[in-house]
Design an enzyme around this catalytic site. Sequence first.
Site, mmCIF file in Angstrom:
data_model
loop_
_atom_site.group_PDB
_atom_site.id
_atom_site.type_symbol
_atom_site.label_atom_id
_atom_site.label_comp_id
_atom_site.label_asym_id
_atom_site.label_seq_id
_atom_site.Cartn_x
_atom_site.Cartn_y
_atom_site.Cartn_z
ATOM 1 N N GLY A 1 -5.817 -6.955 68.822
ATOM 2 C CA GLY A 1 -6.292 -8.286 69.279
ATOM 3 C C GLY A 1 -5.263 -8.992 69.736
ATOM 4 O O GLY A 1 -5.575 -10.370 69.997
ATOM 5 N N THR B 1 -9.104 -7.614 63.436
ATOM 6 C CA THR B 1 -10.076 -8.455 62.913
ATOM 7 C C THR B 1 -10.888 -7.798 61.810
ATOM 8 O O THR B 1 -11.266 -6.479 62.237
ATOM 9 C CB THR B 1 -11.019 -8.988 63.885
ATOM 10 O OG1 THR B 1 -10.218 -9.870 64.997
ATOM 11 C CG2 THR B 1 -12.342 -9.583 63.624
ATOM 12 N N THR B 2 -11.311 -8.461 60.888
ATOM 13 C CA THR B 2 -12.225 -7.511 59.922
ATOM 14 C C THR B 2 -13.620 -7.377 60.222
ATOM 15 O O THR B 2 -13.994 -6.067 59.918
ATOM 16 C CB THR B 2 -11.983 -8.515 58.291
ATOM 17 O OG1 THR B 2 -10.611 -9.013 58.340
ATOM 18 C CG2 THR B 2 -12.600 -7.570 57.329
ATOM 19 N N ASP C 1 -10.511 -4.656 68.307
ATOM 20 C CA ASP C 1 -9.541 -5.378 67.586
ATOM 21 C C ASP C 1 -9.424 -4.856 66.327
ATOM 22 O O ASP C 1 -9.982 -5.303 65.224
ATOM 23 C CB ASP C 1 -10.032 -6.875 67.704
ATOM 24 C CG ASP C 1 -8.936 -7.725 66.949
ATOM 25 O OD1 ASP C 1 -8.109 -7.217 66.536
ATOM 26 O OD2 ASP C 1 -8.995 -9.067 67.034
ATOM 27 N N ASP D 1 -2.471 -5.088 64.811
ATOM 28 C CA ASP D 1 -3.413 -5.879 65.729
ATOM 29 C C ASP D 1 -3.430 -5.322 67.098
ATOM 30 O O ASP D 1 -2.698 -5.931 67.989
ATOM 31 C CB ASP D 1 -2.962 -7.385 65.299
ATOM 32 C CG ASP D 1 -4.160 -8.157 66.046
ATOM 33 O OD1 ASP D 1 -5.073 -7.749 66.165
ATOM 34 O OD2 ASP D 1 -3.565 -9.683 66.225
ATOM 35 N N GLY E 1 -7.360 -17.512 64.754
ATOM 36 C CA GLY E 1 -8.883 -18.241 64.478
ATOM 37 C C GLY E 1 -8.489 -19.242 63.365
ATOM 38 O O GLY E 1 -8.943 -20.421 63.748
ATOM 39 N N SER E 2 -7.729 -18.994 62.398
ATOM 40 C CA SER E 2 -7.775 -20.147 61.329
ATOM 41 C C SER E 2 -6.414 -20.011 60.770
ATOM 42 O O SER E 2 -6.201 -20.407 59.769
ATOM 43 C CB SER E 2 -8.666 -20.114 60.312
ATOM 44 O OG SER E 2 -8.438 -19.078 59.558
ATOM 45 N N TYR F 1 -6.405 -8.258 76.651
ATOM 46 C CA TYR F 1 -7.066 -7.658 75.333
ATOM 47 C C TYR F 1 -7.298 -5.999 75.613
ATOM 48 O O TYR F 1 -7.718 -5.633 76.899
ATOM 49 C CB TYR F 1 -8.346 -8.377 74.749
ATOM 50 C CG TYR F 1 -7.836 -9.663 74.588
ATOM 51 C CD1 TYR F 1 -7.469 -10.231 73.065
ATOM 52 C CD2 TYR F 1 -8.148 -10.805 75.121
ATOM 53 C CE1 TYR F 1 -7.102 -11.296 72.865
ATOM 54 C CE2 TYR F 1 -8.062 -12.168 74.988
ATOM 55 C CZ TYR F 1 -7.380 -12.485 73.887
ATOM 56 O OH TYR F 1 -7.127 -13.681 73.435
#
Length: 469
Positions: free
Chosen positions: A103, A297-298, A294, A101, A144-145, A266
């Site tokens: 990010g 992140t998808t 990032d 990652d 994020g979640s 970042y």
Amino acid sequence: MLTLPLTIIALLVSDASATPTRQPRGISLDLHRRVQSRSVEELGVWAKNHREGLAAKYGGRTTTRKRSTGTNLLVNQGGDSSFYGSLAIGTPPVAFDVILDTGSADLWVAGSTCTRGCSSTPTFDVSASSTFTNKSTPFSIVYGSGDASGALASDTVQMAGFSVSNQVFAVCDEVSSNLLTSPVSGLLGLAWDSIAASRATPFAQTLATGNSWDSPVMAFQLTRFLNQSRTGESQAGGSFTMGFVNSTLYTGDIEFINMPTSTNSYWILPIKAMTVQGSSITVPSGSDAYAAIDTGTTLIGGPPDQIANVYAQIPNSQPGTGDLEGYYMYPCDTSVTVTFSFGGKSWAVSPADFEVQEVSRGMCMGGLFSLSTGDSAPSWIVGDTFLKNVYSVFRFNPPSVGFAALSGYSLSMNGNLDLAVPSATIGSVSAFATAGGSSNRNSDAAVSLRTPSLISTIAMMSLWAILAN
Ligand SMILES: *[C@@H]1O[C@H](CO)[C@@H](O)[C@H](O)[C@H]1NC(C)=O
Ligand SMILES: *[C@@H]1O[C@H](CO)[C@@H](O)[C@H](O)[C@H]1NC(C)=O
Ligand SMILES: *[C@@H]1O[C@H](CO)[C@@H](O)[C@H](O)[C@H]1NC(C)=O
């Protein structure tokens, strides 16, 4: 520090003591003279070669810093929803699969005492490692979640032929559901130390700034299986290289753009221009145009008004509702091309990556979604939807991100179901480093640690779950 196995030390000692009794007196004197006539310089050269030769032969280590390069083969998980590689922790080293990652900047793995969110994936048993130290500092990170929490620790971490001793990372015992999809046990953050919730120097930054790499770069080639109808849960994911760029994987020049900020956090580039179906979209200037590049992140997230402008160029598109709020749907039979420029060349997102999935009859979800990031995070998050279309290079010095066109070799991996899915490979270690100053910095770390919240792979995992139902 040179460490030799005890048997070798015993051998050296017994040889030395055996010499006088085995040799006639005269020869012993000759030897004595020859040693004395050797200059200090000569002795130094001999001593260094002797020590390094032995260390190399017996797998020990020397204080001489050796530069090297390494490659980690990746796995594409869940139809391009995440890309993971492997590293090893502890003594003896135990391999784990981790999301790579760019990010975020923390390394964490689920521990064997994990009570939530780790039941179906391998976990780290700290009692099996002789070099493990529990720093007992609480750790928590919010994505994020999803979130993960546990305690900071340090141990030897190895990846692609590099070994860092005393690397600070977190052993987590509570992890949000959907965060870890088996066999993934954690996440390796590859961004800069200023955004590390652990306040530790990240593994890659230690190697890059400590001159362990031939060149201060790491690079990704990510495969696309999204539009391949028979895609399995795991496919060949491409590669992650440390210390070099692999010229087999790209063509032409790498276009490097320097990061616009003085503080490295970042991996940020400013978006200078964007087009949708050939029409320009107005992009704000200054920090409102900053994008985090990032790999974790998808999709691609951007400011709500900008994203609305993007879909305004695609006839009959409409915003999603309910669980799909923030996302947009558009007619699947429209082939959508979006381009981004960060100050030089224009790079296209293929229609295949823009089309995430059909969600209702003839309507597909698009790969750009609206996102309001926090004050400290960049406005845009440019994830794998973009990165699958380029060879991406993250350069520590000068701090910059570069993109190059994918080679025919890389393109031929996309959608190729015949390619073997790599298994965790650690390789033999060729370069060593010690984590820089992180233990001191962490000794009085705050009790509660948070990182700016970003939509990550993890958020997308939840979305996938929604779409699957
Ligand atoms: C580390 O120490 C903390 C605080 O004492 C404890 O809660 C945690 O379980 C320990 N972690 C491990 C992996 O042993
Ligand atoms: C997937 O998309 C790529 C890029 O647009 C394209 O070259 C390839 O043919 C597509 N594959 C399938 C199976 O449709
Ligand atoms: C570059 O990538 C190719 C294709 O994966 C691989 O065969 C080759 O060994 C790599 N080169 C280096 C120097 O690692």
